[in-house]
Write a protein that holds these residues in place. Sequence first.
Motif, PDB file in Angstrom:
ATOM      1  N   PRO A 259       0.812  -1.221   0.000  1.00 58.44           N
ATOM      2  CA  PRO A 259       0.000   0.000   0.000  1.00 58.44           C
ATOM      3  C   PRO A 259       0.845   1.271   0.000  1.00 58.44           C
ATOM      4  O   PRO A 259       0.502   2.256  -0.664  1.00 58.44           O
ATOM      5  N   ALA A 260       1.963   1.262   0.734  1.00 58.21           N
ATOM      6  CA  ALA A 260       2.825   2.452   0.766  1.00 58.21           C
ATOM      7  C   ALA A 260       3.444   2.708  -0.607  1.00 58.21           C
ATOM      8  O   ALA A 260       3.572   3.860  -1.032  1.00 58.21           O
ATOM      9  N   GLU A 261       3.828   1.644  -1.296  1.00 61.49           N
ATOM     10  CA  GLU A 261       4.361   1.817  -2.648  1.00 61.49           C
ATOM     11  C   GLU A 261       3.281   2.362  -3.577  1.00 61.49           C
ATOM     12  O   GLU A 261       3.559   3.220  -4.427  1.00 61.49           O
ATOM     13  N   ALA A 262       2.067   1.835  -3.458  1.00 57.87           N
ATOM     14  CA  ALA A 262       0.981   2.308  -4.308  1.00 57.87           C
ATOM     15  C   ALA A 262       0.737   3.799  -4.099  1.00 57.87           C
ATOM     16  O   ALA A 262       0.521   4.549  -5.068  1.00 57.87           O
ATOM     17  N   ASP A 263       0.778   4.259  -2.852  1.00 58.50           N
ATOM     18  CA  ASP A 263       0.609   5.682  -2.574  1.00 58.50           C
ATOM     19  C   ASP A 263       1.716   6.498  -3.266  1.00 58.50           C
ATOM     20  O   ASP A 263       1.455   7.545  -3.868  1.00 58.50           O
ATOM     21  N   ALA A 264       2.948   6.016  -3.164  1.00 64.60           N
ATOM     22  CA  ALA A 264       4.073   6.735  -3.763  1.00 64.60           C
ATOM     23  C   ALA A 264       3.974   6.728  -5.288  1.00 64.60           C
ATOM     24  O   ALA A 264       4.311   7.720  -5.950  1.00 64.60           O
ATOM     25  N   LEU A 265       3.496   5.622  -5.852  1.00 64.45           N
ATOM     26  CA  LEU A 265       3.357   5.554  -7.307  1.00 64.45           C
ATOM     27  C   LEU A 265       2.258   6.484  -7.800  1.00 64.45           C
ATOM     28  O   LEU A 265       2.396   7.132  -8.847  1.00 64.45           O
ATOM     29  N   ARG A 266       1.162   6.585  -7.046  1.00 66.22           N
ATOM     30  CA  ARG A 266       0.098   7.520  -7.438  1.00 66.22           C
ATOM     31  C   ARG A 266       0.610   8.960  -7.362  1.00 66.22           C
ATOM     32  O   ARG A 266       0.291   9.785  -8.227  1.00 66.22           O
ATOM     33  N   ALA A 267       1.413   9.260  -6.360  1.00 66.51           N
ATOM     34  CA  ALA A 267       2.001  10.603  -6.262  1.00 66.51           C
ATOM     35  C   ALA A 267       2.958  10.857  -7.422  1.00 66.51           C
ATOM     36  O   ALA A 267       3.020  11.974  -7.968  1.00 66.51           O
ATOM     37  N   ALA A 268       3.690   9.833  -7.819  1.00 64.87           N
ATOM     38  CA  ALA A 268       4.593   9.976  -8.962  1.00 64.87           C
ATOM     39  C   ALA A 268       3.808  10.262 -10.240  1.00 64.87           C
ATOM     40  O   ALA A 268       4.197  11.109 -11.048  1.00 64.87           O
ATOM     41  N   MET A 269       2.695   9.555 -10.402  1.00 61.26           N
ATOM     42  CA  MET A 269       1.861   9.802 -11.575  1.00 61.26           C
ATOM     43  C   MET A 269       1.324  11.224 -11.584  1.00 61.26           C
ATOM     44  O   MET A 269       1.268  11.874 -12.631  1.00 61.26           O
ATOM     45  N   ALA A 270       0.953  11.712 -10.425  1.00 59.06           N
ATOM     46  CA  ALA A 270       0.453  13.090 -10.334  1.00 59.06           C
ATOM     47  C   ALA A 270       1.528  14.092 -10.726  1.00 59.06           C
ATOM     48  O   ALA A 270       1.211  15.206 -11.168  1.00 59.06           O
ATOM     49  N   ALA A 271       2.791  13.678 -10.611  1.00 58.35           N
ATOM     50  CA  ALA A 271       3.918  14.543 -10.997  1.00 58.35           C
ATOM     51  C   ALA A 271       4.320  14.333 -12.460  1.00 58.35           C
ATOM     52  O   ALA A 271       5.324  14.903 -12.899  1.00 58.35           O
ATOM     53  N   GLY A 272       3.536  13.515 -13.188  1.00 56.18           N
ATOM     54  CA  GLY A 272       3.796  13.319 -14.614  1.00 56.18           C
ATOM     55  C   GLY A 272       4.606  12.093 -14.968  1.00 56.18           C
ATOM     56  O   GLY A 272       5.007  11.915 -16.122  1.00 56.18           O
ATOM     57  N   VAL A 273       4.872  11.218 -13.995  1.00 52.16           N
ATOM     58  CA  VAL A 273       5.637   9.999 -14.251  1.00 52.16           C
ATOM     59  C   VAL A 273       4.684   8.893 -14.722  1.00 52.16           C
ATOM     60  O   VAL A 273       3.605   8.709 -14.158  1.00 52.16           O
ATOM     61  N   VAL A 274       5.085   8.155 -15.760  1.00 55.20           N
ATOM     62  CA  VAL A 274       4.289   7.024 -16.247  1.00 55.20           C
ATOM     63  C   VAL A 274       4.666   5.784 -15.445  1.00 55.20           C
ATOM     64  O   VAL A 274       5.846   5.480 -15.260  1.00 55.20           O
ATOM     65  N   VAL A 287      -2.496  -8.269 -15.548  1.00 51.43           N
ATOM     66  CA  VAL A 287      -3.659  -7.830 -16.312  1.00 51.43           C
ATOM     67  C   VAL A 287      -4.194  -6.521 -15.735  1.00 51.43           C
ATOM     68  O   VAL A 287      -3.907  -6.160 -14.582  1.00 51.43           O
ATOM     69  N   ARG A 288      -4.992  -5.835 -16.536  1.00 47.19           N
ATOM     70  CA  ARG A 288      -5.553  -4.548 -16.108  1.00 47.19           C
ATOM     71  C   ARG A 288      -6.779  -4.794 -15.234  1.00 47.19           C
ATOM     72  O   ARG A 288      -7.876  -5.035 -15.725  1.00 47.19           O
ATOM     73  N   THR A 289      -6.572  -4.729 -13.928  1.00 44.65           N
ATOM     74  CA  THR A 289      -7.691  -4.867 -13.004  1.00 44.65           C
ATOM     75  C   THR A 289      -8.433  -3.533 -12.891  1.00 44.65           C
ATOM     76  O   THR A 289      -7.948  -2.491 -13.346  1.00 44.65           O
ATOM     77  N   GLU A 290      -9.585  -3.576 -12.249  1.00 45.37           N
ATOM     78  CA  GLU A 290     -10.356  -2.344 -12.066  1.00 45.37           C
ATOM     79  C   GLU A 290      -9.564  -1.334 -11.243  1.00 45.37           C
ATOM     80  O   GLU A 290      -9.526  -0.140 -11.556  1.00 45.37           O
ATOM     81  N   LYS A 291      -8.884  -1.825 -10.190  1.00 44.66           N
ATOM     82  CA  LYS A 291      -8.090  -0.937  -9.357  1.00 44.66           C
ATOM     83  C   LYS A 291      -6.923  -0.338 -10.134  1.00 44.66           C
ATOM     84  O   LYS A 291      -6.636   0.859 -10.022  1.00 44.66           O
ATOM     85  N   MET A 292      -6.273  -1.146 -10.948  1.00 42.16           N
ATOM     86  CA  MET A 292      -5.154  -0.639 -11.735  1.00 42.16           C
ATOM     87  C   MET A 292      -5.633   0.420 -12.719  1.00 42.16           C
ATOM     88  O   MET A 292      -4.960   1.416 -12.960  1.00 42.16           O
ATOM     89  N   GLY A 293      -6.817   0.194 -13.274  1.00 43.37           N
ATOM     90  CA  GLY A 293      -7.387   1.177 -14.180  1.00 43.37           C
ATOM     91  C   GLY A 293      -7.672   2.495 -13.481  1.00 43.37           C
ATOM     92  O   GLY A 293      -7.420   3.570 -14.031  1.00 43.37           O
ATOM     93  N   ARG A 294      -8.187   2.419 -12.240  1.00 42.26           N
ATOM     94  CA  ARG A 294      -8.456   3.644 -11.482  1.00 42.26           C
ATOM     95  C   ARG A 294      -7.166   4.390 -11.166  1.00 42.26           C
ATOM     96  O   ARG A 294      -7.107   5.613 -11.220  1.00 42.26           O
ATOM     97  N   ASP A 295      -6.124   3.629 -10.840  1.00 41.20           N
ATOM     98  CA  ASP A 295      -4.839   4.259 -10.506  1.00 41.20           C
ATOM     99  C   ASP A 295      -4.141   4.820 -11.735  1.00 41.20           C
ATOM    100  O   ASP A 295      -3.289   5.705 -11.619  1.00 41.20           O
ATOM    101  N   GLY A 296      -4.470   4.288 -12.913  1.00 35.45           N
ATOM    102  CA  GLY A 296      -3.822   4.747 -14.131  1.00 35.45           C
ATOM    103  C   GLY A 296      -2.524   4.026 -14.455  1.00 35.45           C
ATOM    104  O   GLY A 296      -1.758   4.469 -15.311  1.00 35.45           O
ATOM    105  N   PHE A 297      -2.269   2.894 -13.769  1.00 34.48           N
ATOM    106  CA  PHE A 297      -1.064   2.129 -14.045  1.00 34.48           C
ATOM    107  C   PHE A 297      -1.251   1.309 -15.326  1.00 34.48           C
ATOM    108  O   PHE A 297      -2.350   0.825 -15.615  1.00 34.48           O
TER     109      PHE A 297
END
Length: 332
Positions: A259-274, A287-297
């Motif tokens: 969960p901590a990594e997921a939070d950091a990855l979402r923050a990275a995405m907000a900063a323009g990181v793919v 595979v693209r799960t619903e949660k992954m789709g929401r996160d944008g990963f």
Amino acid sequence: MSKPRIAFIGTGGTMASIGRGPLDIQDYGVAGIVMDAPAILARVPELAEVADVFAVPYGAVISTRIGFTDWRALSRECSRLEAEEPGLAGIVIGHGTSSMEETAYALSLSLKVSVPVVMVGSQRPASALSSDAGMNLLNAVRVAASPQARGLGVLVLLNDEIHAARDVTKTSTWRLQTFRTPDFGALGHADGDRIAFYRRPLRRAAPDTEFDIRGLDVLPRVDIAYAHADADGTAINAFVAAGARGIVSAGFAPGSGTPAEADALRAAMAAGVVVVQASRVGSGRVVRTEKMGRDGFIPADNLNPQKARILLAFALSVTQDPAEISRMFETY
């Protein structure tokens, strides 16, 4: 009848190394003796029975140092060889096994040559008792000379097995059968009587790709965040601070970090990181799960993290659009 003409580019590695004796099969690097391409060919005179093989000067580089600069140089050299060498039937690249799968995939995504390109190395130095260097080289030449090898992207040949660059990975530190394709198996075998192919990869590969690294000065920075118990966002935050434009999450199977990594990855995405989500286990699809789709990963499909990093860096060299990058992960 004339024999096929094959170019051999020697970049160093175990197959180019001479140890301190025939039983020195692990600490041979201490001797510091690395053969150039002509010397490697000279140790395998049997090559003349199957092809007209000529050496291409390059330089000895341990494979742990090989990266984008060498991928670009090898791409340019392969293009030069096809343009300037009449009757060229194929190209063989000798390479250390540590990062061979990464060089092979990078070239399979970016080469612009029509002739087969085969990567080869060995697990034991050329000086060792029962070295696999000579037979691997001879079989790589045979594969590169095979008309059936055309259109398959870059191939990897060790231990008589022919693998697709996209799918193969090193699985053992010392065993001769180290290179494996976990989900699908080998494309074929270099047997004594003939080169026998049994299947063809369907994912898009060189030379029919949208990537060309020959004119690039540098690749966009992409880092890998490896998931483990209690992992927090420290590494991910550091990658962003260092200028990463992409991050591959080598997550737990079937594809997620803590969960901590997921939070950091979402923050990275907000900063323009793919962000691309891969798995650390080395087999199976993410595979693209619903949660992954929401996160944008973006799911890495079945690419291992080190290959997902290469594709993401190549993708970022031509587009910033996550939808386009997602398409690329479904294509290559």
